[in-house]
Scaffold this active site. Structure first.
Site, PDB file in Angstrom:
ATOM      1  N   TYR A 101     -10.878   1.770  10.631  1.00 46.55           N
ATOM      2  CA  TYR A 101     -12.325   2.260   9.716  1.00 46.55           C
ATOM      3  C   TYR A 101     -12.750   1.186   8.404  1.00 46.55           C
ATOM      4  O   TYR A 101     -13.515   1.310   7.810  1.00 46.55           O
ATOM      5  CB  TYR A 101     -12.212   3.538   8.800  1.00 46.55           C
ATOM      6  CG  TYR A 101     -10.948   3.758   8.254  1.00 46.55           C
ATOM      7  CD1 TYR A 101     -10.672   3.082   6.790  1.00 46.55           C
ATOM      8  CD2 TYR A 101      -9.773   4.577   8.823  1.00 46.55           C
ATOM      9  CE1 TYR A 101      -9.531   3.474   6.150  1.00 46.55           C
ATOM     10  CE2 TYR A 101      -8.624   4.826   8.114  1.00 46.55           C
ATOM     11  CZ  TYR A 101      -8.424   4.010   6.793  1.00 46.55           C
ATOM     12  OH  TYR A 101      -7.429   4.405   6.195  1.00 46.55           O
ATOM     13  N   LYS A 102     -11.924  -0.017   8.561  1.00 53.51           N
ATOM     14  CA  LYS A 102     -12.182  -0.920   7.626  1.00 53.51           C
ATOM     15  C   LYS A 102     -13.160  -2.085   8.248  1.00 53.51           C
ATOM     16  O   LYS A 102     -14.190  -1.766   8.574  1.00 53.51           O
ATOM     17  CB  LYS A 102     -10.954  -1.523   6.928  1.00 53.51           C
ATOM     18  CG  LYS A 102     -10.148  -0.382   5.989  1.00 53.51           C
ATOM     19  CD  LYS A 102      -8.707  -0.687   5.743  1.00 53.51           C
ATOM     20  CE  LYS A 102      -8.266   0.355   4.654  1.00 53.51           C
ATOM     21  NZ  LYS A 102      -6.849   0.169   4.335  1.00 53.51           N
TER      22      LYS A 102
ATOM     23  N   PHE B 193       0.816  -1.166   0.106  1.00 52.25           N
ATOM     24  CA  PHE B 193      -0.053   0.059   0.072  1.00 52.25           C
ATOM     25  C   PHE B 193       0.720   1.091   0.037  1.00 52.25           C
ATOM     26  O   PHE B 193       1.822   1.188   0.821  1.00 52.25           O
ATOM     27  CB  PHE B 193      -0.911   0.228   1.301  1.00 52.25           C
ATOM     28  CG  PHE B 193      -2.046   1.142   1.196  1.00 52.25           C
ATOM     29  CD1 PHE B 193      -3.128   0.658   0.614  1.00 52.25           C
ATOM     30  CD2 PHE B 193      -1.679   2.340   1.946  1.00 52.25           C
ATOM     31  CE1 PHE B 193      -4.194   1.837   0.656  1.00 52.25           C
ATOM     32  CE2 PHE B 193      -2.733   3.368   1.528  1.00 52.25           C
ATOM     33  CZ  PHE B 193      -3.954   3.069   1.158  1.00 52.25           C
TER      34      PHE B 193
ATOM     35  N   ASP C  98       1.351  -4.847   8.633  1.00 49.74           N
ATOM     36  CA  ASP C  98       0.165  -4.151   8.532  1.00 49.74           C
ATOM     37  C   ASP C  98      -0.949  -5.048   8.440  1.00 49.74           C
ATOM     38  O   ASP C  98      -1.246  -5.846   7.526  1.00 49.74           O
ATOM     39  CB  ASP C  98       0.549  -3.332   7.114  1.00 49.74           C
ATOM     40  CG  ASP C  98      -0.630  -2.057   7.108  1.00 49.74           C
ATOM     41  OD1 ASP C  98      -1.781  -2.450   7.436  1.00 49.74           O
ATOM     42  OD2 ASP C  98      -0.359  -1.134   6.198  1.00 49.74           O
TER      43      ASP C  98
ATOM     44  N   ARG D 177     -12.294  -4.217  -7.304  1.00 51.52           N
ATOM     45  CA  ARG D 177     -12.017  -4.790  -5.966  1.00 51.52           C
ATOM     46  C   ARG D 177     -13.271  -4.962  -5.177  1.00 51.52           C
ATOM     47  O   ARG D 177     -13.954  -4.101  -4.983  1.00 51.52           O
ATOM     48  CB  ARG D 177     -11.331  -3.881  -5.123  1.00 51.52           C
ATOM     49  CG  ARG D 177     -10.156  -4.605  -3.958  1.00 51.52           C
ATOM     50  CD  ARG D 177      -9.301  -3.816  -3.352  1.00 51.52           C
ATOM     51  NE  ARG D 177      -9.868  -2.303  -2.854  1.00 51.52           N
ATOM     52  CZ  ARG D 177      -9.489  -1.875  -1.790  1.00 51.52           C
ATOM     53  NH1 ARG D 177      -8.244  -2.086  -1.203  1.00 51.52           N
ATOM     54  NH2 ARG D 177      -9.960  -0.861  -1.443  1.00 51.52           N
TER      55      ARG D 177
HETATM   56  C1  LIG Z   1      -5.792   1.306   4.046  1.00 55.86           C
HETATM   57  C2  LIG Z   1      -4.547   1.233   4.531  1.00 55.86           C
HETATM   58  C3  LIG Z   1      -3.814   2.137   4.886  1.00 55.86           C
HETATM   59  C4  LIG Z   1      -4.207   3.690   5.116  1.00 55.86           C
HETATM   60  O1  LIG Z   1      -3.639   4.378   6.149  1.00 55.86           O
HETATM   61  P1  LIG Z   1      -4.084   5.618   6.971  1.00 55.86           P
HETATM   62  O2  LIG Z   1      -2.911   6.198   7.525  1.00 55.86           O
HETATM   63  O3  LIG Z   1      -5.281   5.213   7.534  1.00 55.86           O
HETATM   64  O4  LIG Z   1      -4.598   6.389   5.737  1.00 55.86           O
HETATM   65  C5  LIG Z   1      -2.270   1.747   5.286  1.00 55.86           C
HETATM   66  N1  LIG Z   1      -1.950   0.528   4.872  1.00 55.86           N
HETATM   67  C6  LIG Z   1      -2.631  -0.294   4.422  1.00 55.86           C
HETATM   68  C7  LIG Z   1      -1.980  -1.620   3.906  1.00 55.86           C
HETATM   69  C8  LIG Z   1      -4.130  -0.115   3.930  1.00 55.86           C
HETATM   70  O5  LIG Z   1      -4.786  -0.977   3.242  1.00 55.86           O
END
Ligand SMILES: *Cc1c(COP(=O)(O)O)cnc(C)c1O
Length: 410
Positions: free
Chosen positions: A221-222, A125, A196, A369
């Site tokens: 938030y996921k 990501f 992560d 997705r």
């Molecule tokens: C959604 C996501 C993030 C998001 O990071 P934020 O700091 O909350 O914007 C980070 N890493 C991964 C792998 C994600 O899927």
């Protein structure tokens, strides 16, 4: 049994069926984006209203103690710990995932002073790699951010590498990495690992301590359904909690309200807090986490696998001629709770599906997705979603100028 009856019987026998009613989801809508923003638990609005009207409105500043606002990051962290195989006192809910990545990477670097490389994969990501690059810049080049091809990342482990940063469930393909095995290989080379868990926490069973994990981060938030921009979480294994925090804010101080001249870290996970906790965000996050804590993660996984299989099978049968290429692993055990396809008109198809009340998302350059959230998705929704995808493709409903216009947020 007819196919419809078979699908209906899956839903009737579903041990998680009671959870759907706990979420605010409009009739007719098929929400396949819980991996990007989880749905709103119905109790969240009332919990927020209570916090604003009673704790804030009436209690004012006394609520920091009276309503235990000041220890909300640790208390919610302890709840999240039960979902990800951590012990009490190893997790806090705080800041964003990006900021927690910074904290975890810096702590890991401080525990490996002779080593200079942060290793990850190119297709991670983006924020994960961006944060590594920020540390490289800040270090004046002493630390190197190295992002290599995903297949080669484990071959690059050596005595220059301080820390390996990987996402357990890949955000595009949904590929699941073997956390215990990767951690073992890294530790063999003296490398610490930051996991992560943004697409794992609440989606698949995670056992950080069984895998001897060092650090982990993830989104609120996921699959935790904490609401837009919810606080994220940070796990620091107890054995690493003596590391000195780089973001040495006053909420991580041993005695914040002594207002001492110099920083002195709190003991335990508390030292990884930075500033004042975002109470409203934490209240909403707690509502989502409480719901998930009532679900059995093995049942969540079993249903997620059934939904994934059903989605892929139906796509093969009903949408085989429309040019979708499955990019998620076909073997269920190697897939997280999402199914992704590449398609040259992926962007337009995702837009046209929204008009038919199917919400999925698009990830550049060409990926559709579909997140399958076991708490609120039914087998019948998956079957219906594929029918609507078929309709959009068979009628070329996606082939309209308004669906080609790229929005700022996808
Ligand atoms: C959604 C996501 C993030 C998001 O990071 P934020 O700091 O909350 O914007 C980070 N890493 C991964 C792998 C994600 O899927």
């Amino acid at each position: 049994m007819t196919l419809d009856a078979e699908i209906a019987s899956h839903d009737e026998r579903d041990p998680l069926q009671g959870f759907r009613g706990a979420f605010q989801l409009r009739d007719g809508l098929i929400y396949l984006d819980g991996n990007s923003l989880g749905a709103a638990p119905k109790v969240t609005a009332a919990r927020l209203a209570e916090t604003v009207c009673e704790q804030w409105g009436e209690g004012l500043i006394t609520s920091w103690l009276g309503a235990q606002w000041s220890i909300a990051p640790q208390r919610i962290g302890d709840k999240i710990a039960t979902i990800i195989g951590a012990d009490p006192g190893e997790v806090i809910a705080a800041d964003s995932t990006s900021v927690n990545l910074f904290k975890a990477l810096c702590a890991a670097l401080s525990l490996r002073p002779g080593r200079s490389v942060i290793l990850s994969e190119q297709t991670n990501f983006p924020t994960d790699v961006y944060m590594m690059q920020g540390i490289e810049g800040f270090s004046g080049g002493r630390i190197k951010a190295l992002a290599v091809a995903p297949e080669t990342v484990l071959d690059r482990l050596d005595e220059d590498v301080a820390v390996l940063l990987l996402t357990q469930v890949h955000y595009k393909s949904g590929l699941v990495r073997d956390m215990a095995e990767v951690t073992r290989q890294a530790h063999d080379k003296g490398v610490l690992v930051v996991w992560d868990l943004s697409h794992s926490a609440g989606a698949i069973p995670v056992d950080l301590n069984a895998a001897h994990a060092d650090f982990a981060v993830g989104c609120g938030y996921k699959y935790l359904n904490g609401g837009p921009g919810a606080p994220a979480f940070l796990f620091v294994a107890e054995r690493h909690q003596d590391a000195r925090p780089v973001l040495s804010g006053w909420f991580g101080h041993a005695s914040p309200f002594a207002f001492e001249d110099d920083y002195r870290p709190a003991s335990g996970i508390t030292r990884f807090l930075c500033g004042t906790p975002p109470v409203l965000g934490l209240v909403a996050l707690k509502a989502g986490v409480d719901l998930l804590c009532r679900a059995d993660m093995d049942e969540v996984r079993a249903k997620s696998l059934r939904l994934g299989e059903l989605f892929i099978e139906r796509m093969e049968q009903r949408c085989g001629e429309f040019g979708f290429r499955l990019i998620s692993p076909r073997e269920p055990e190697r897939r997280g709770s999402q199914v992704a396809y590449a398609h040259p008109h992926g962007y337009e198809i995702v837009q046209a599906l929204k008009a038919c009340d199917v919400i999925g998302d698009f990830r550049a350059p060409d990926i559709l997705r579909f997140g399958l959230t076991p708490l609120y998705l039914r087998h019948a929704d998956v079957v219906e979603a594929v029918e609507r995808i078929r309709e959009v493709c068979a009628t070329r409903a996606w082939d309209k100028p308004q669906y080609r216009e790229r929005a700022a947020v996808t």
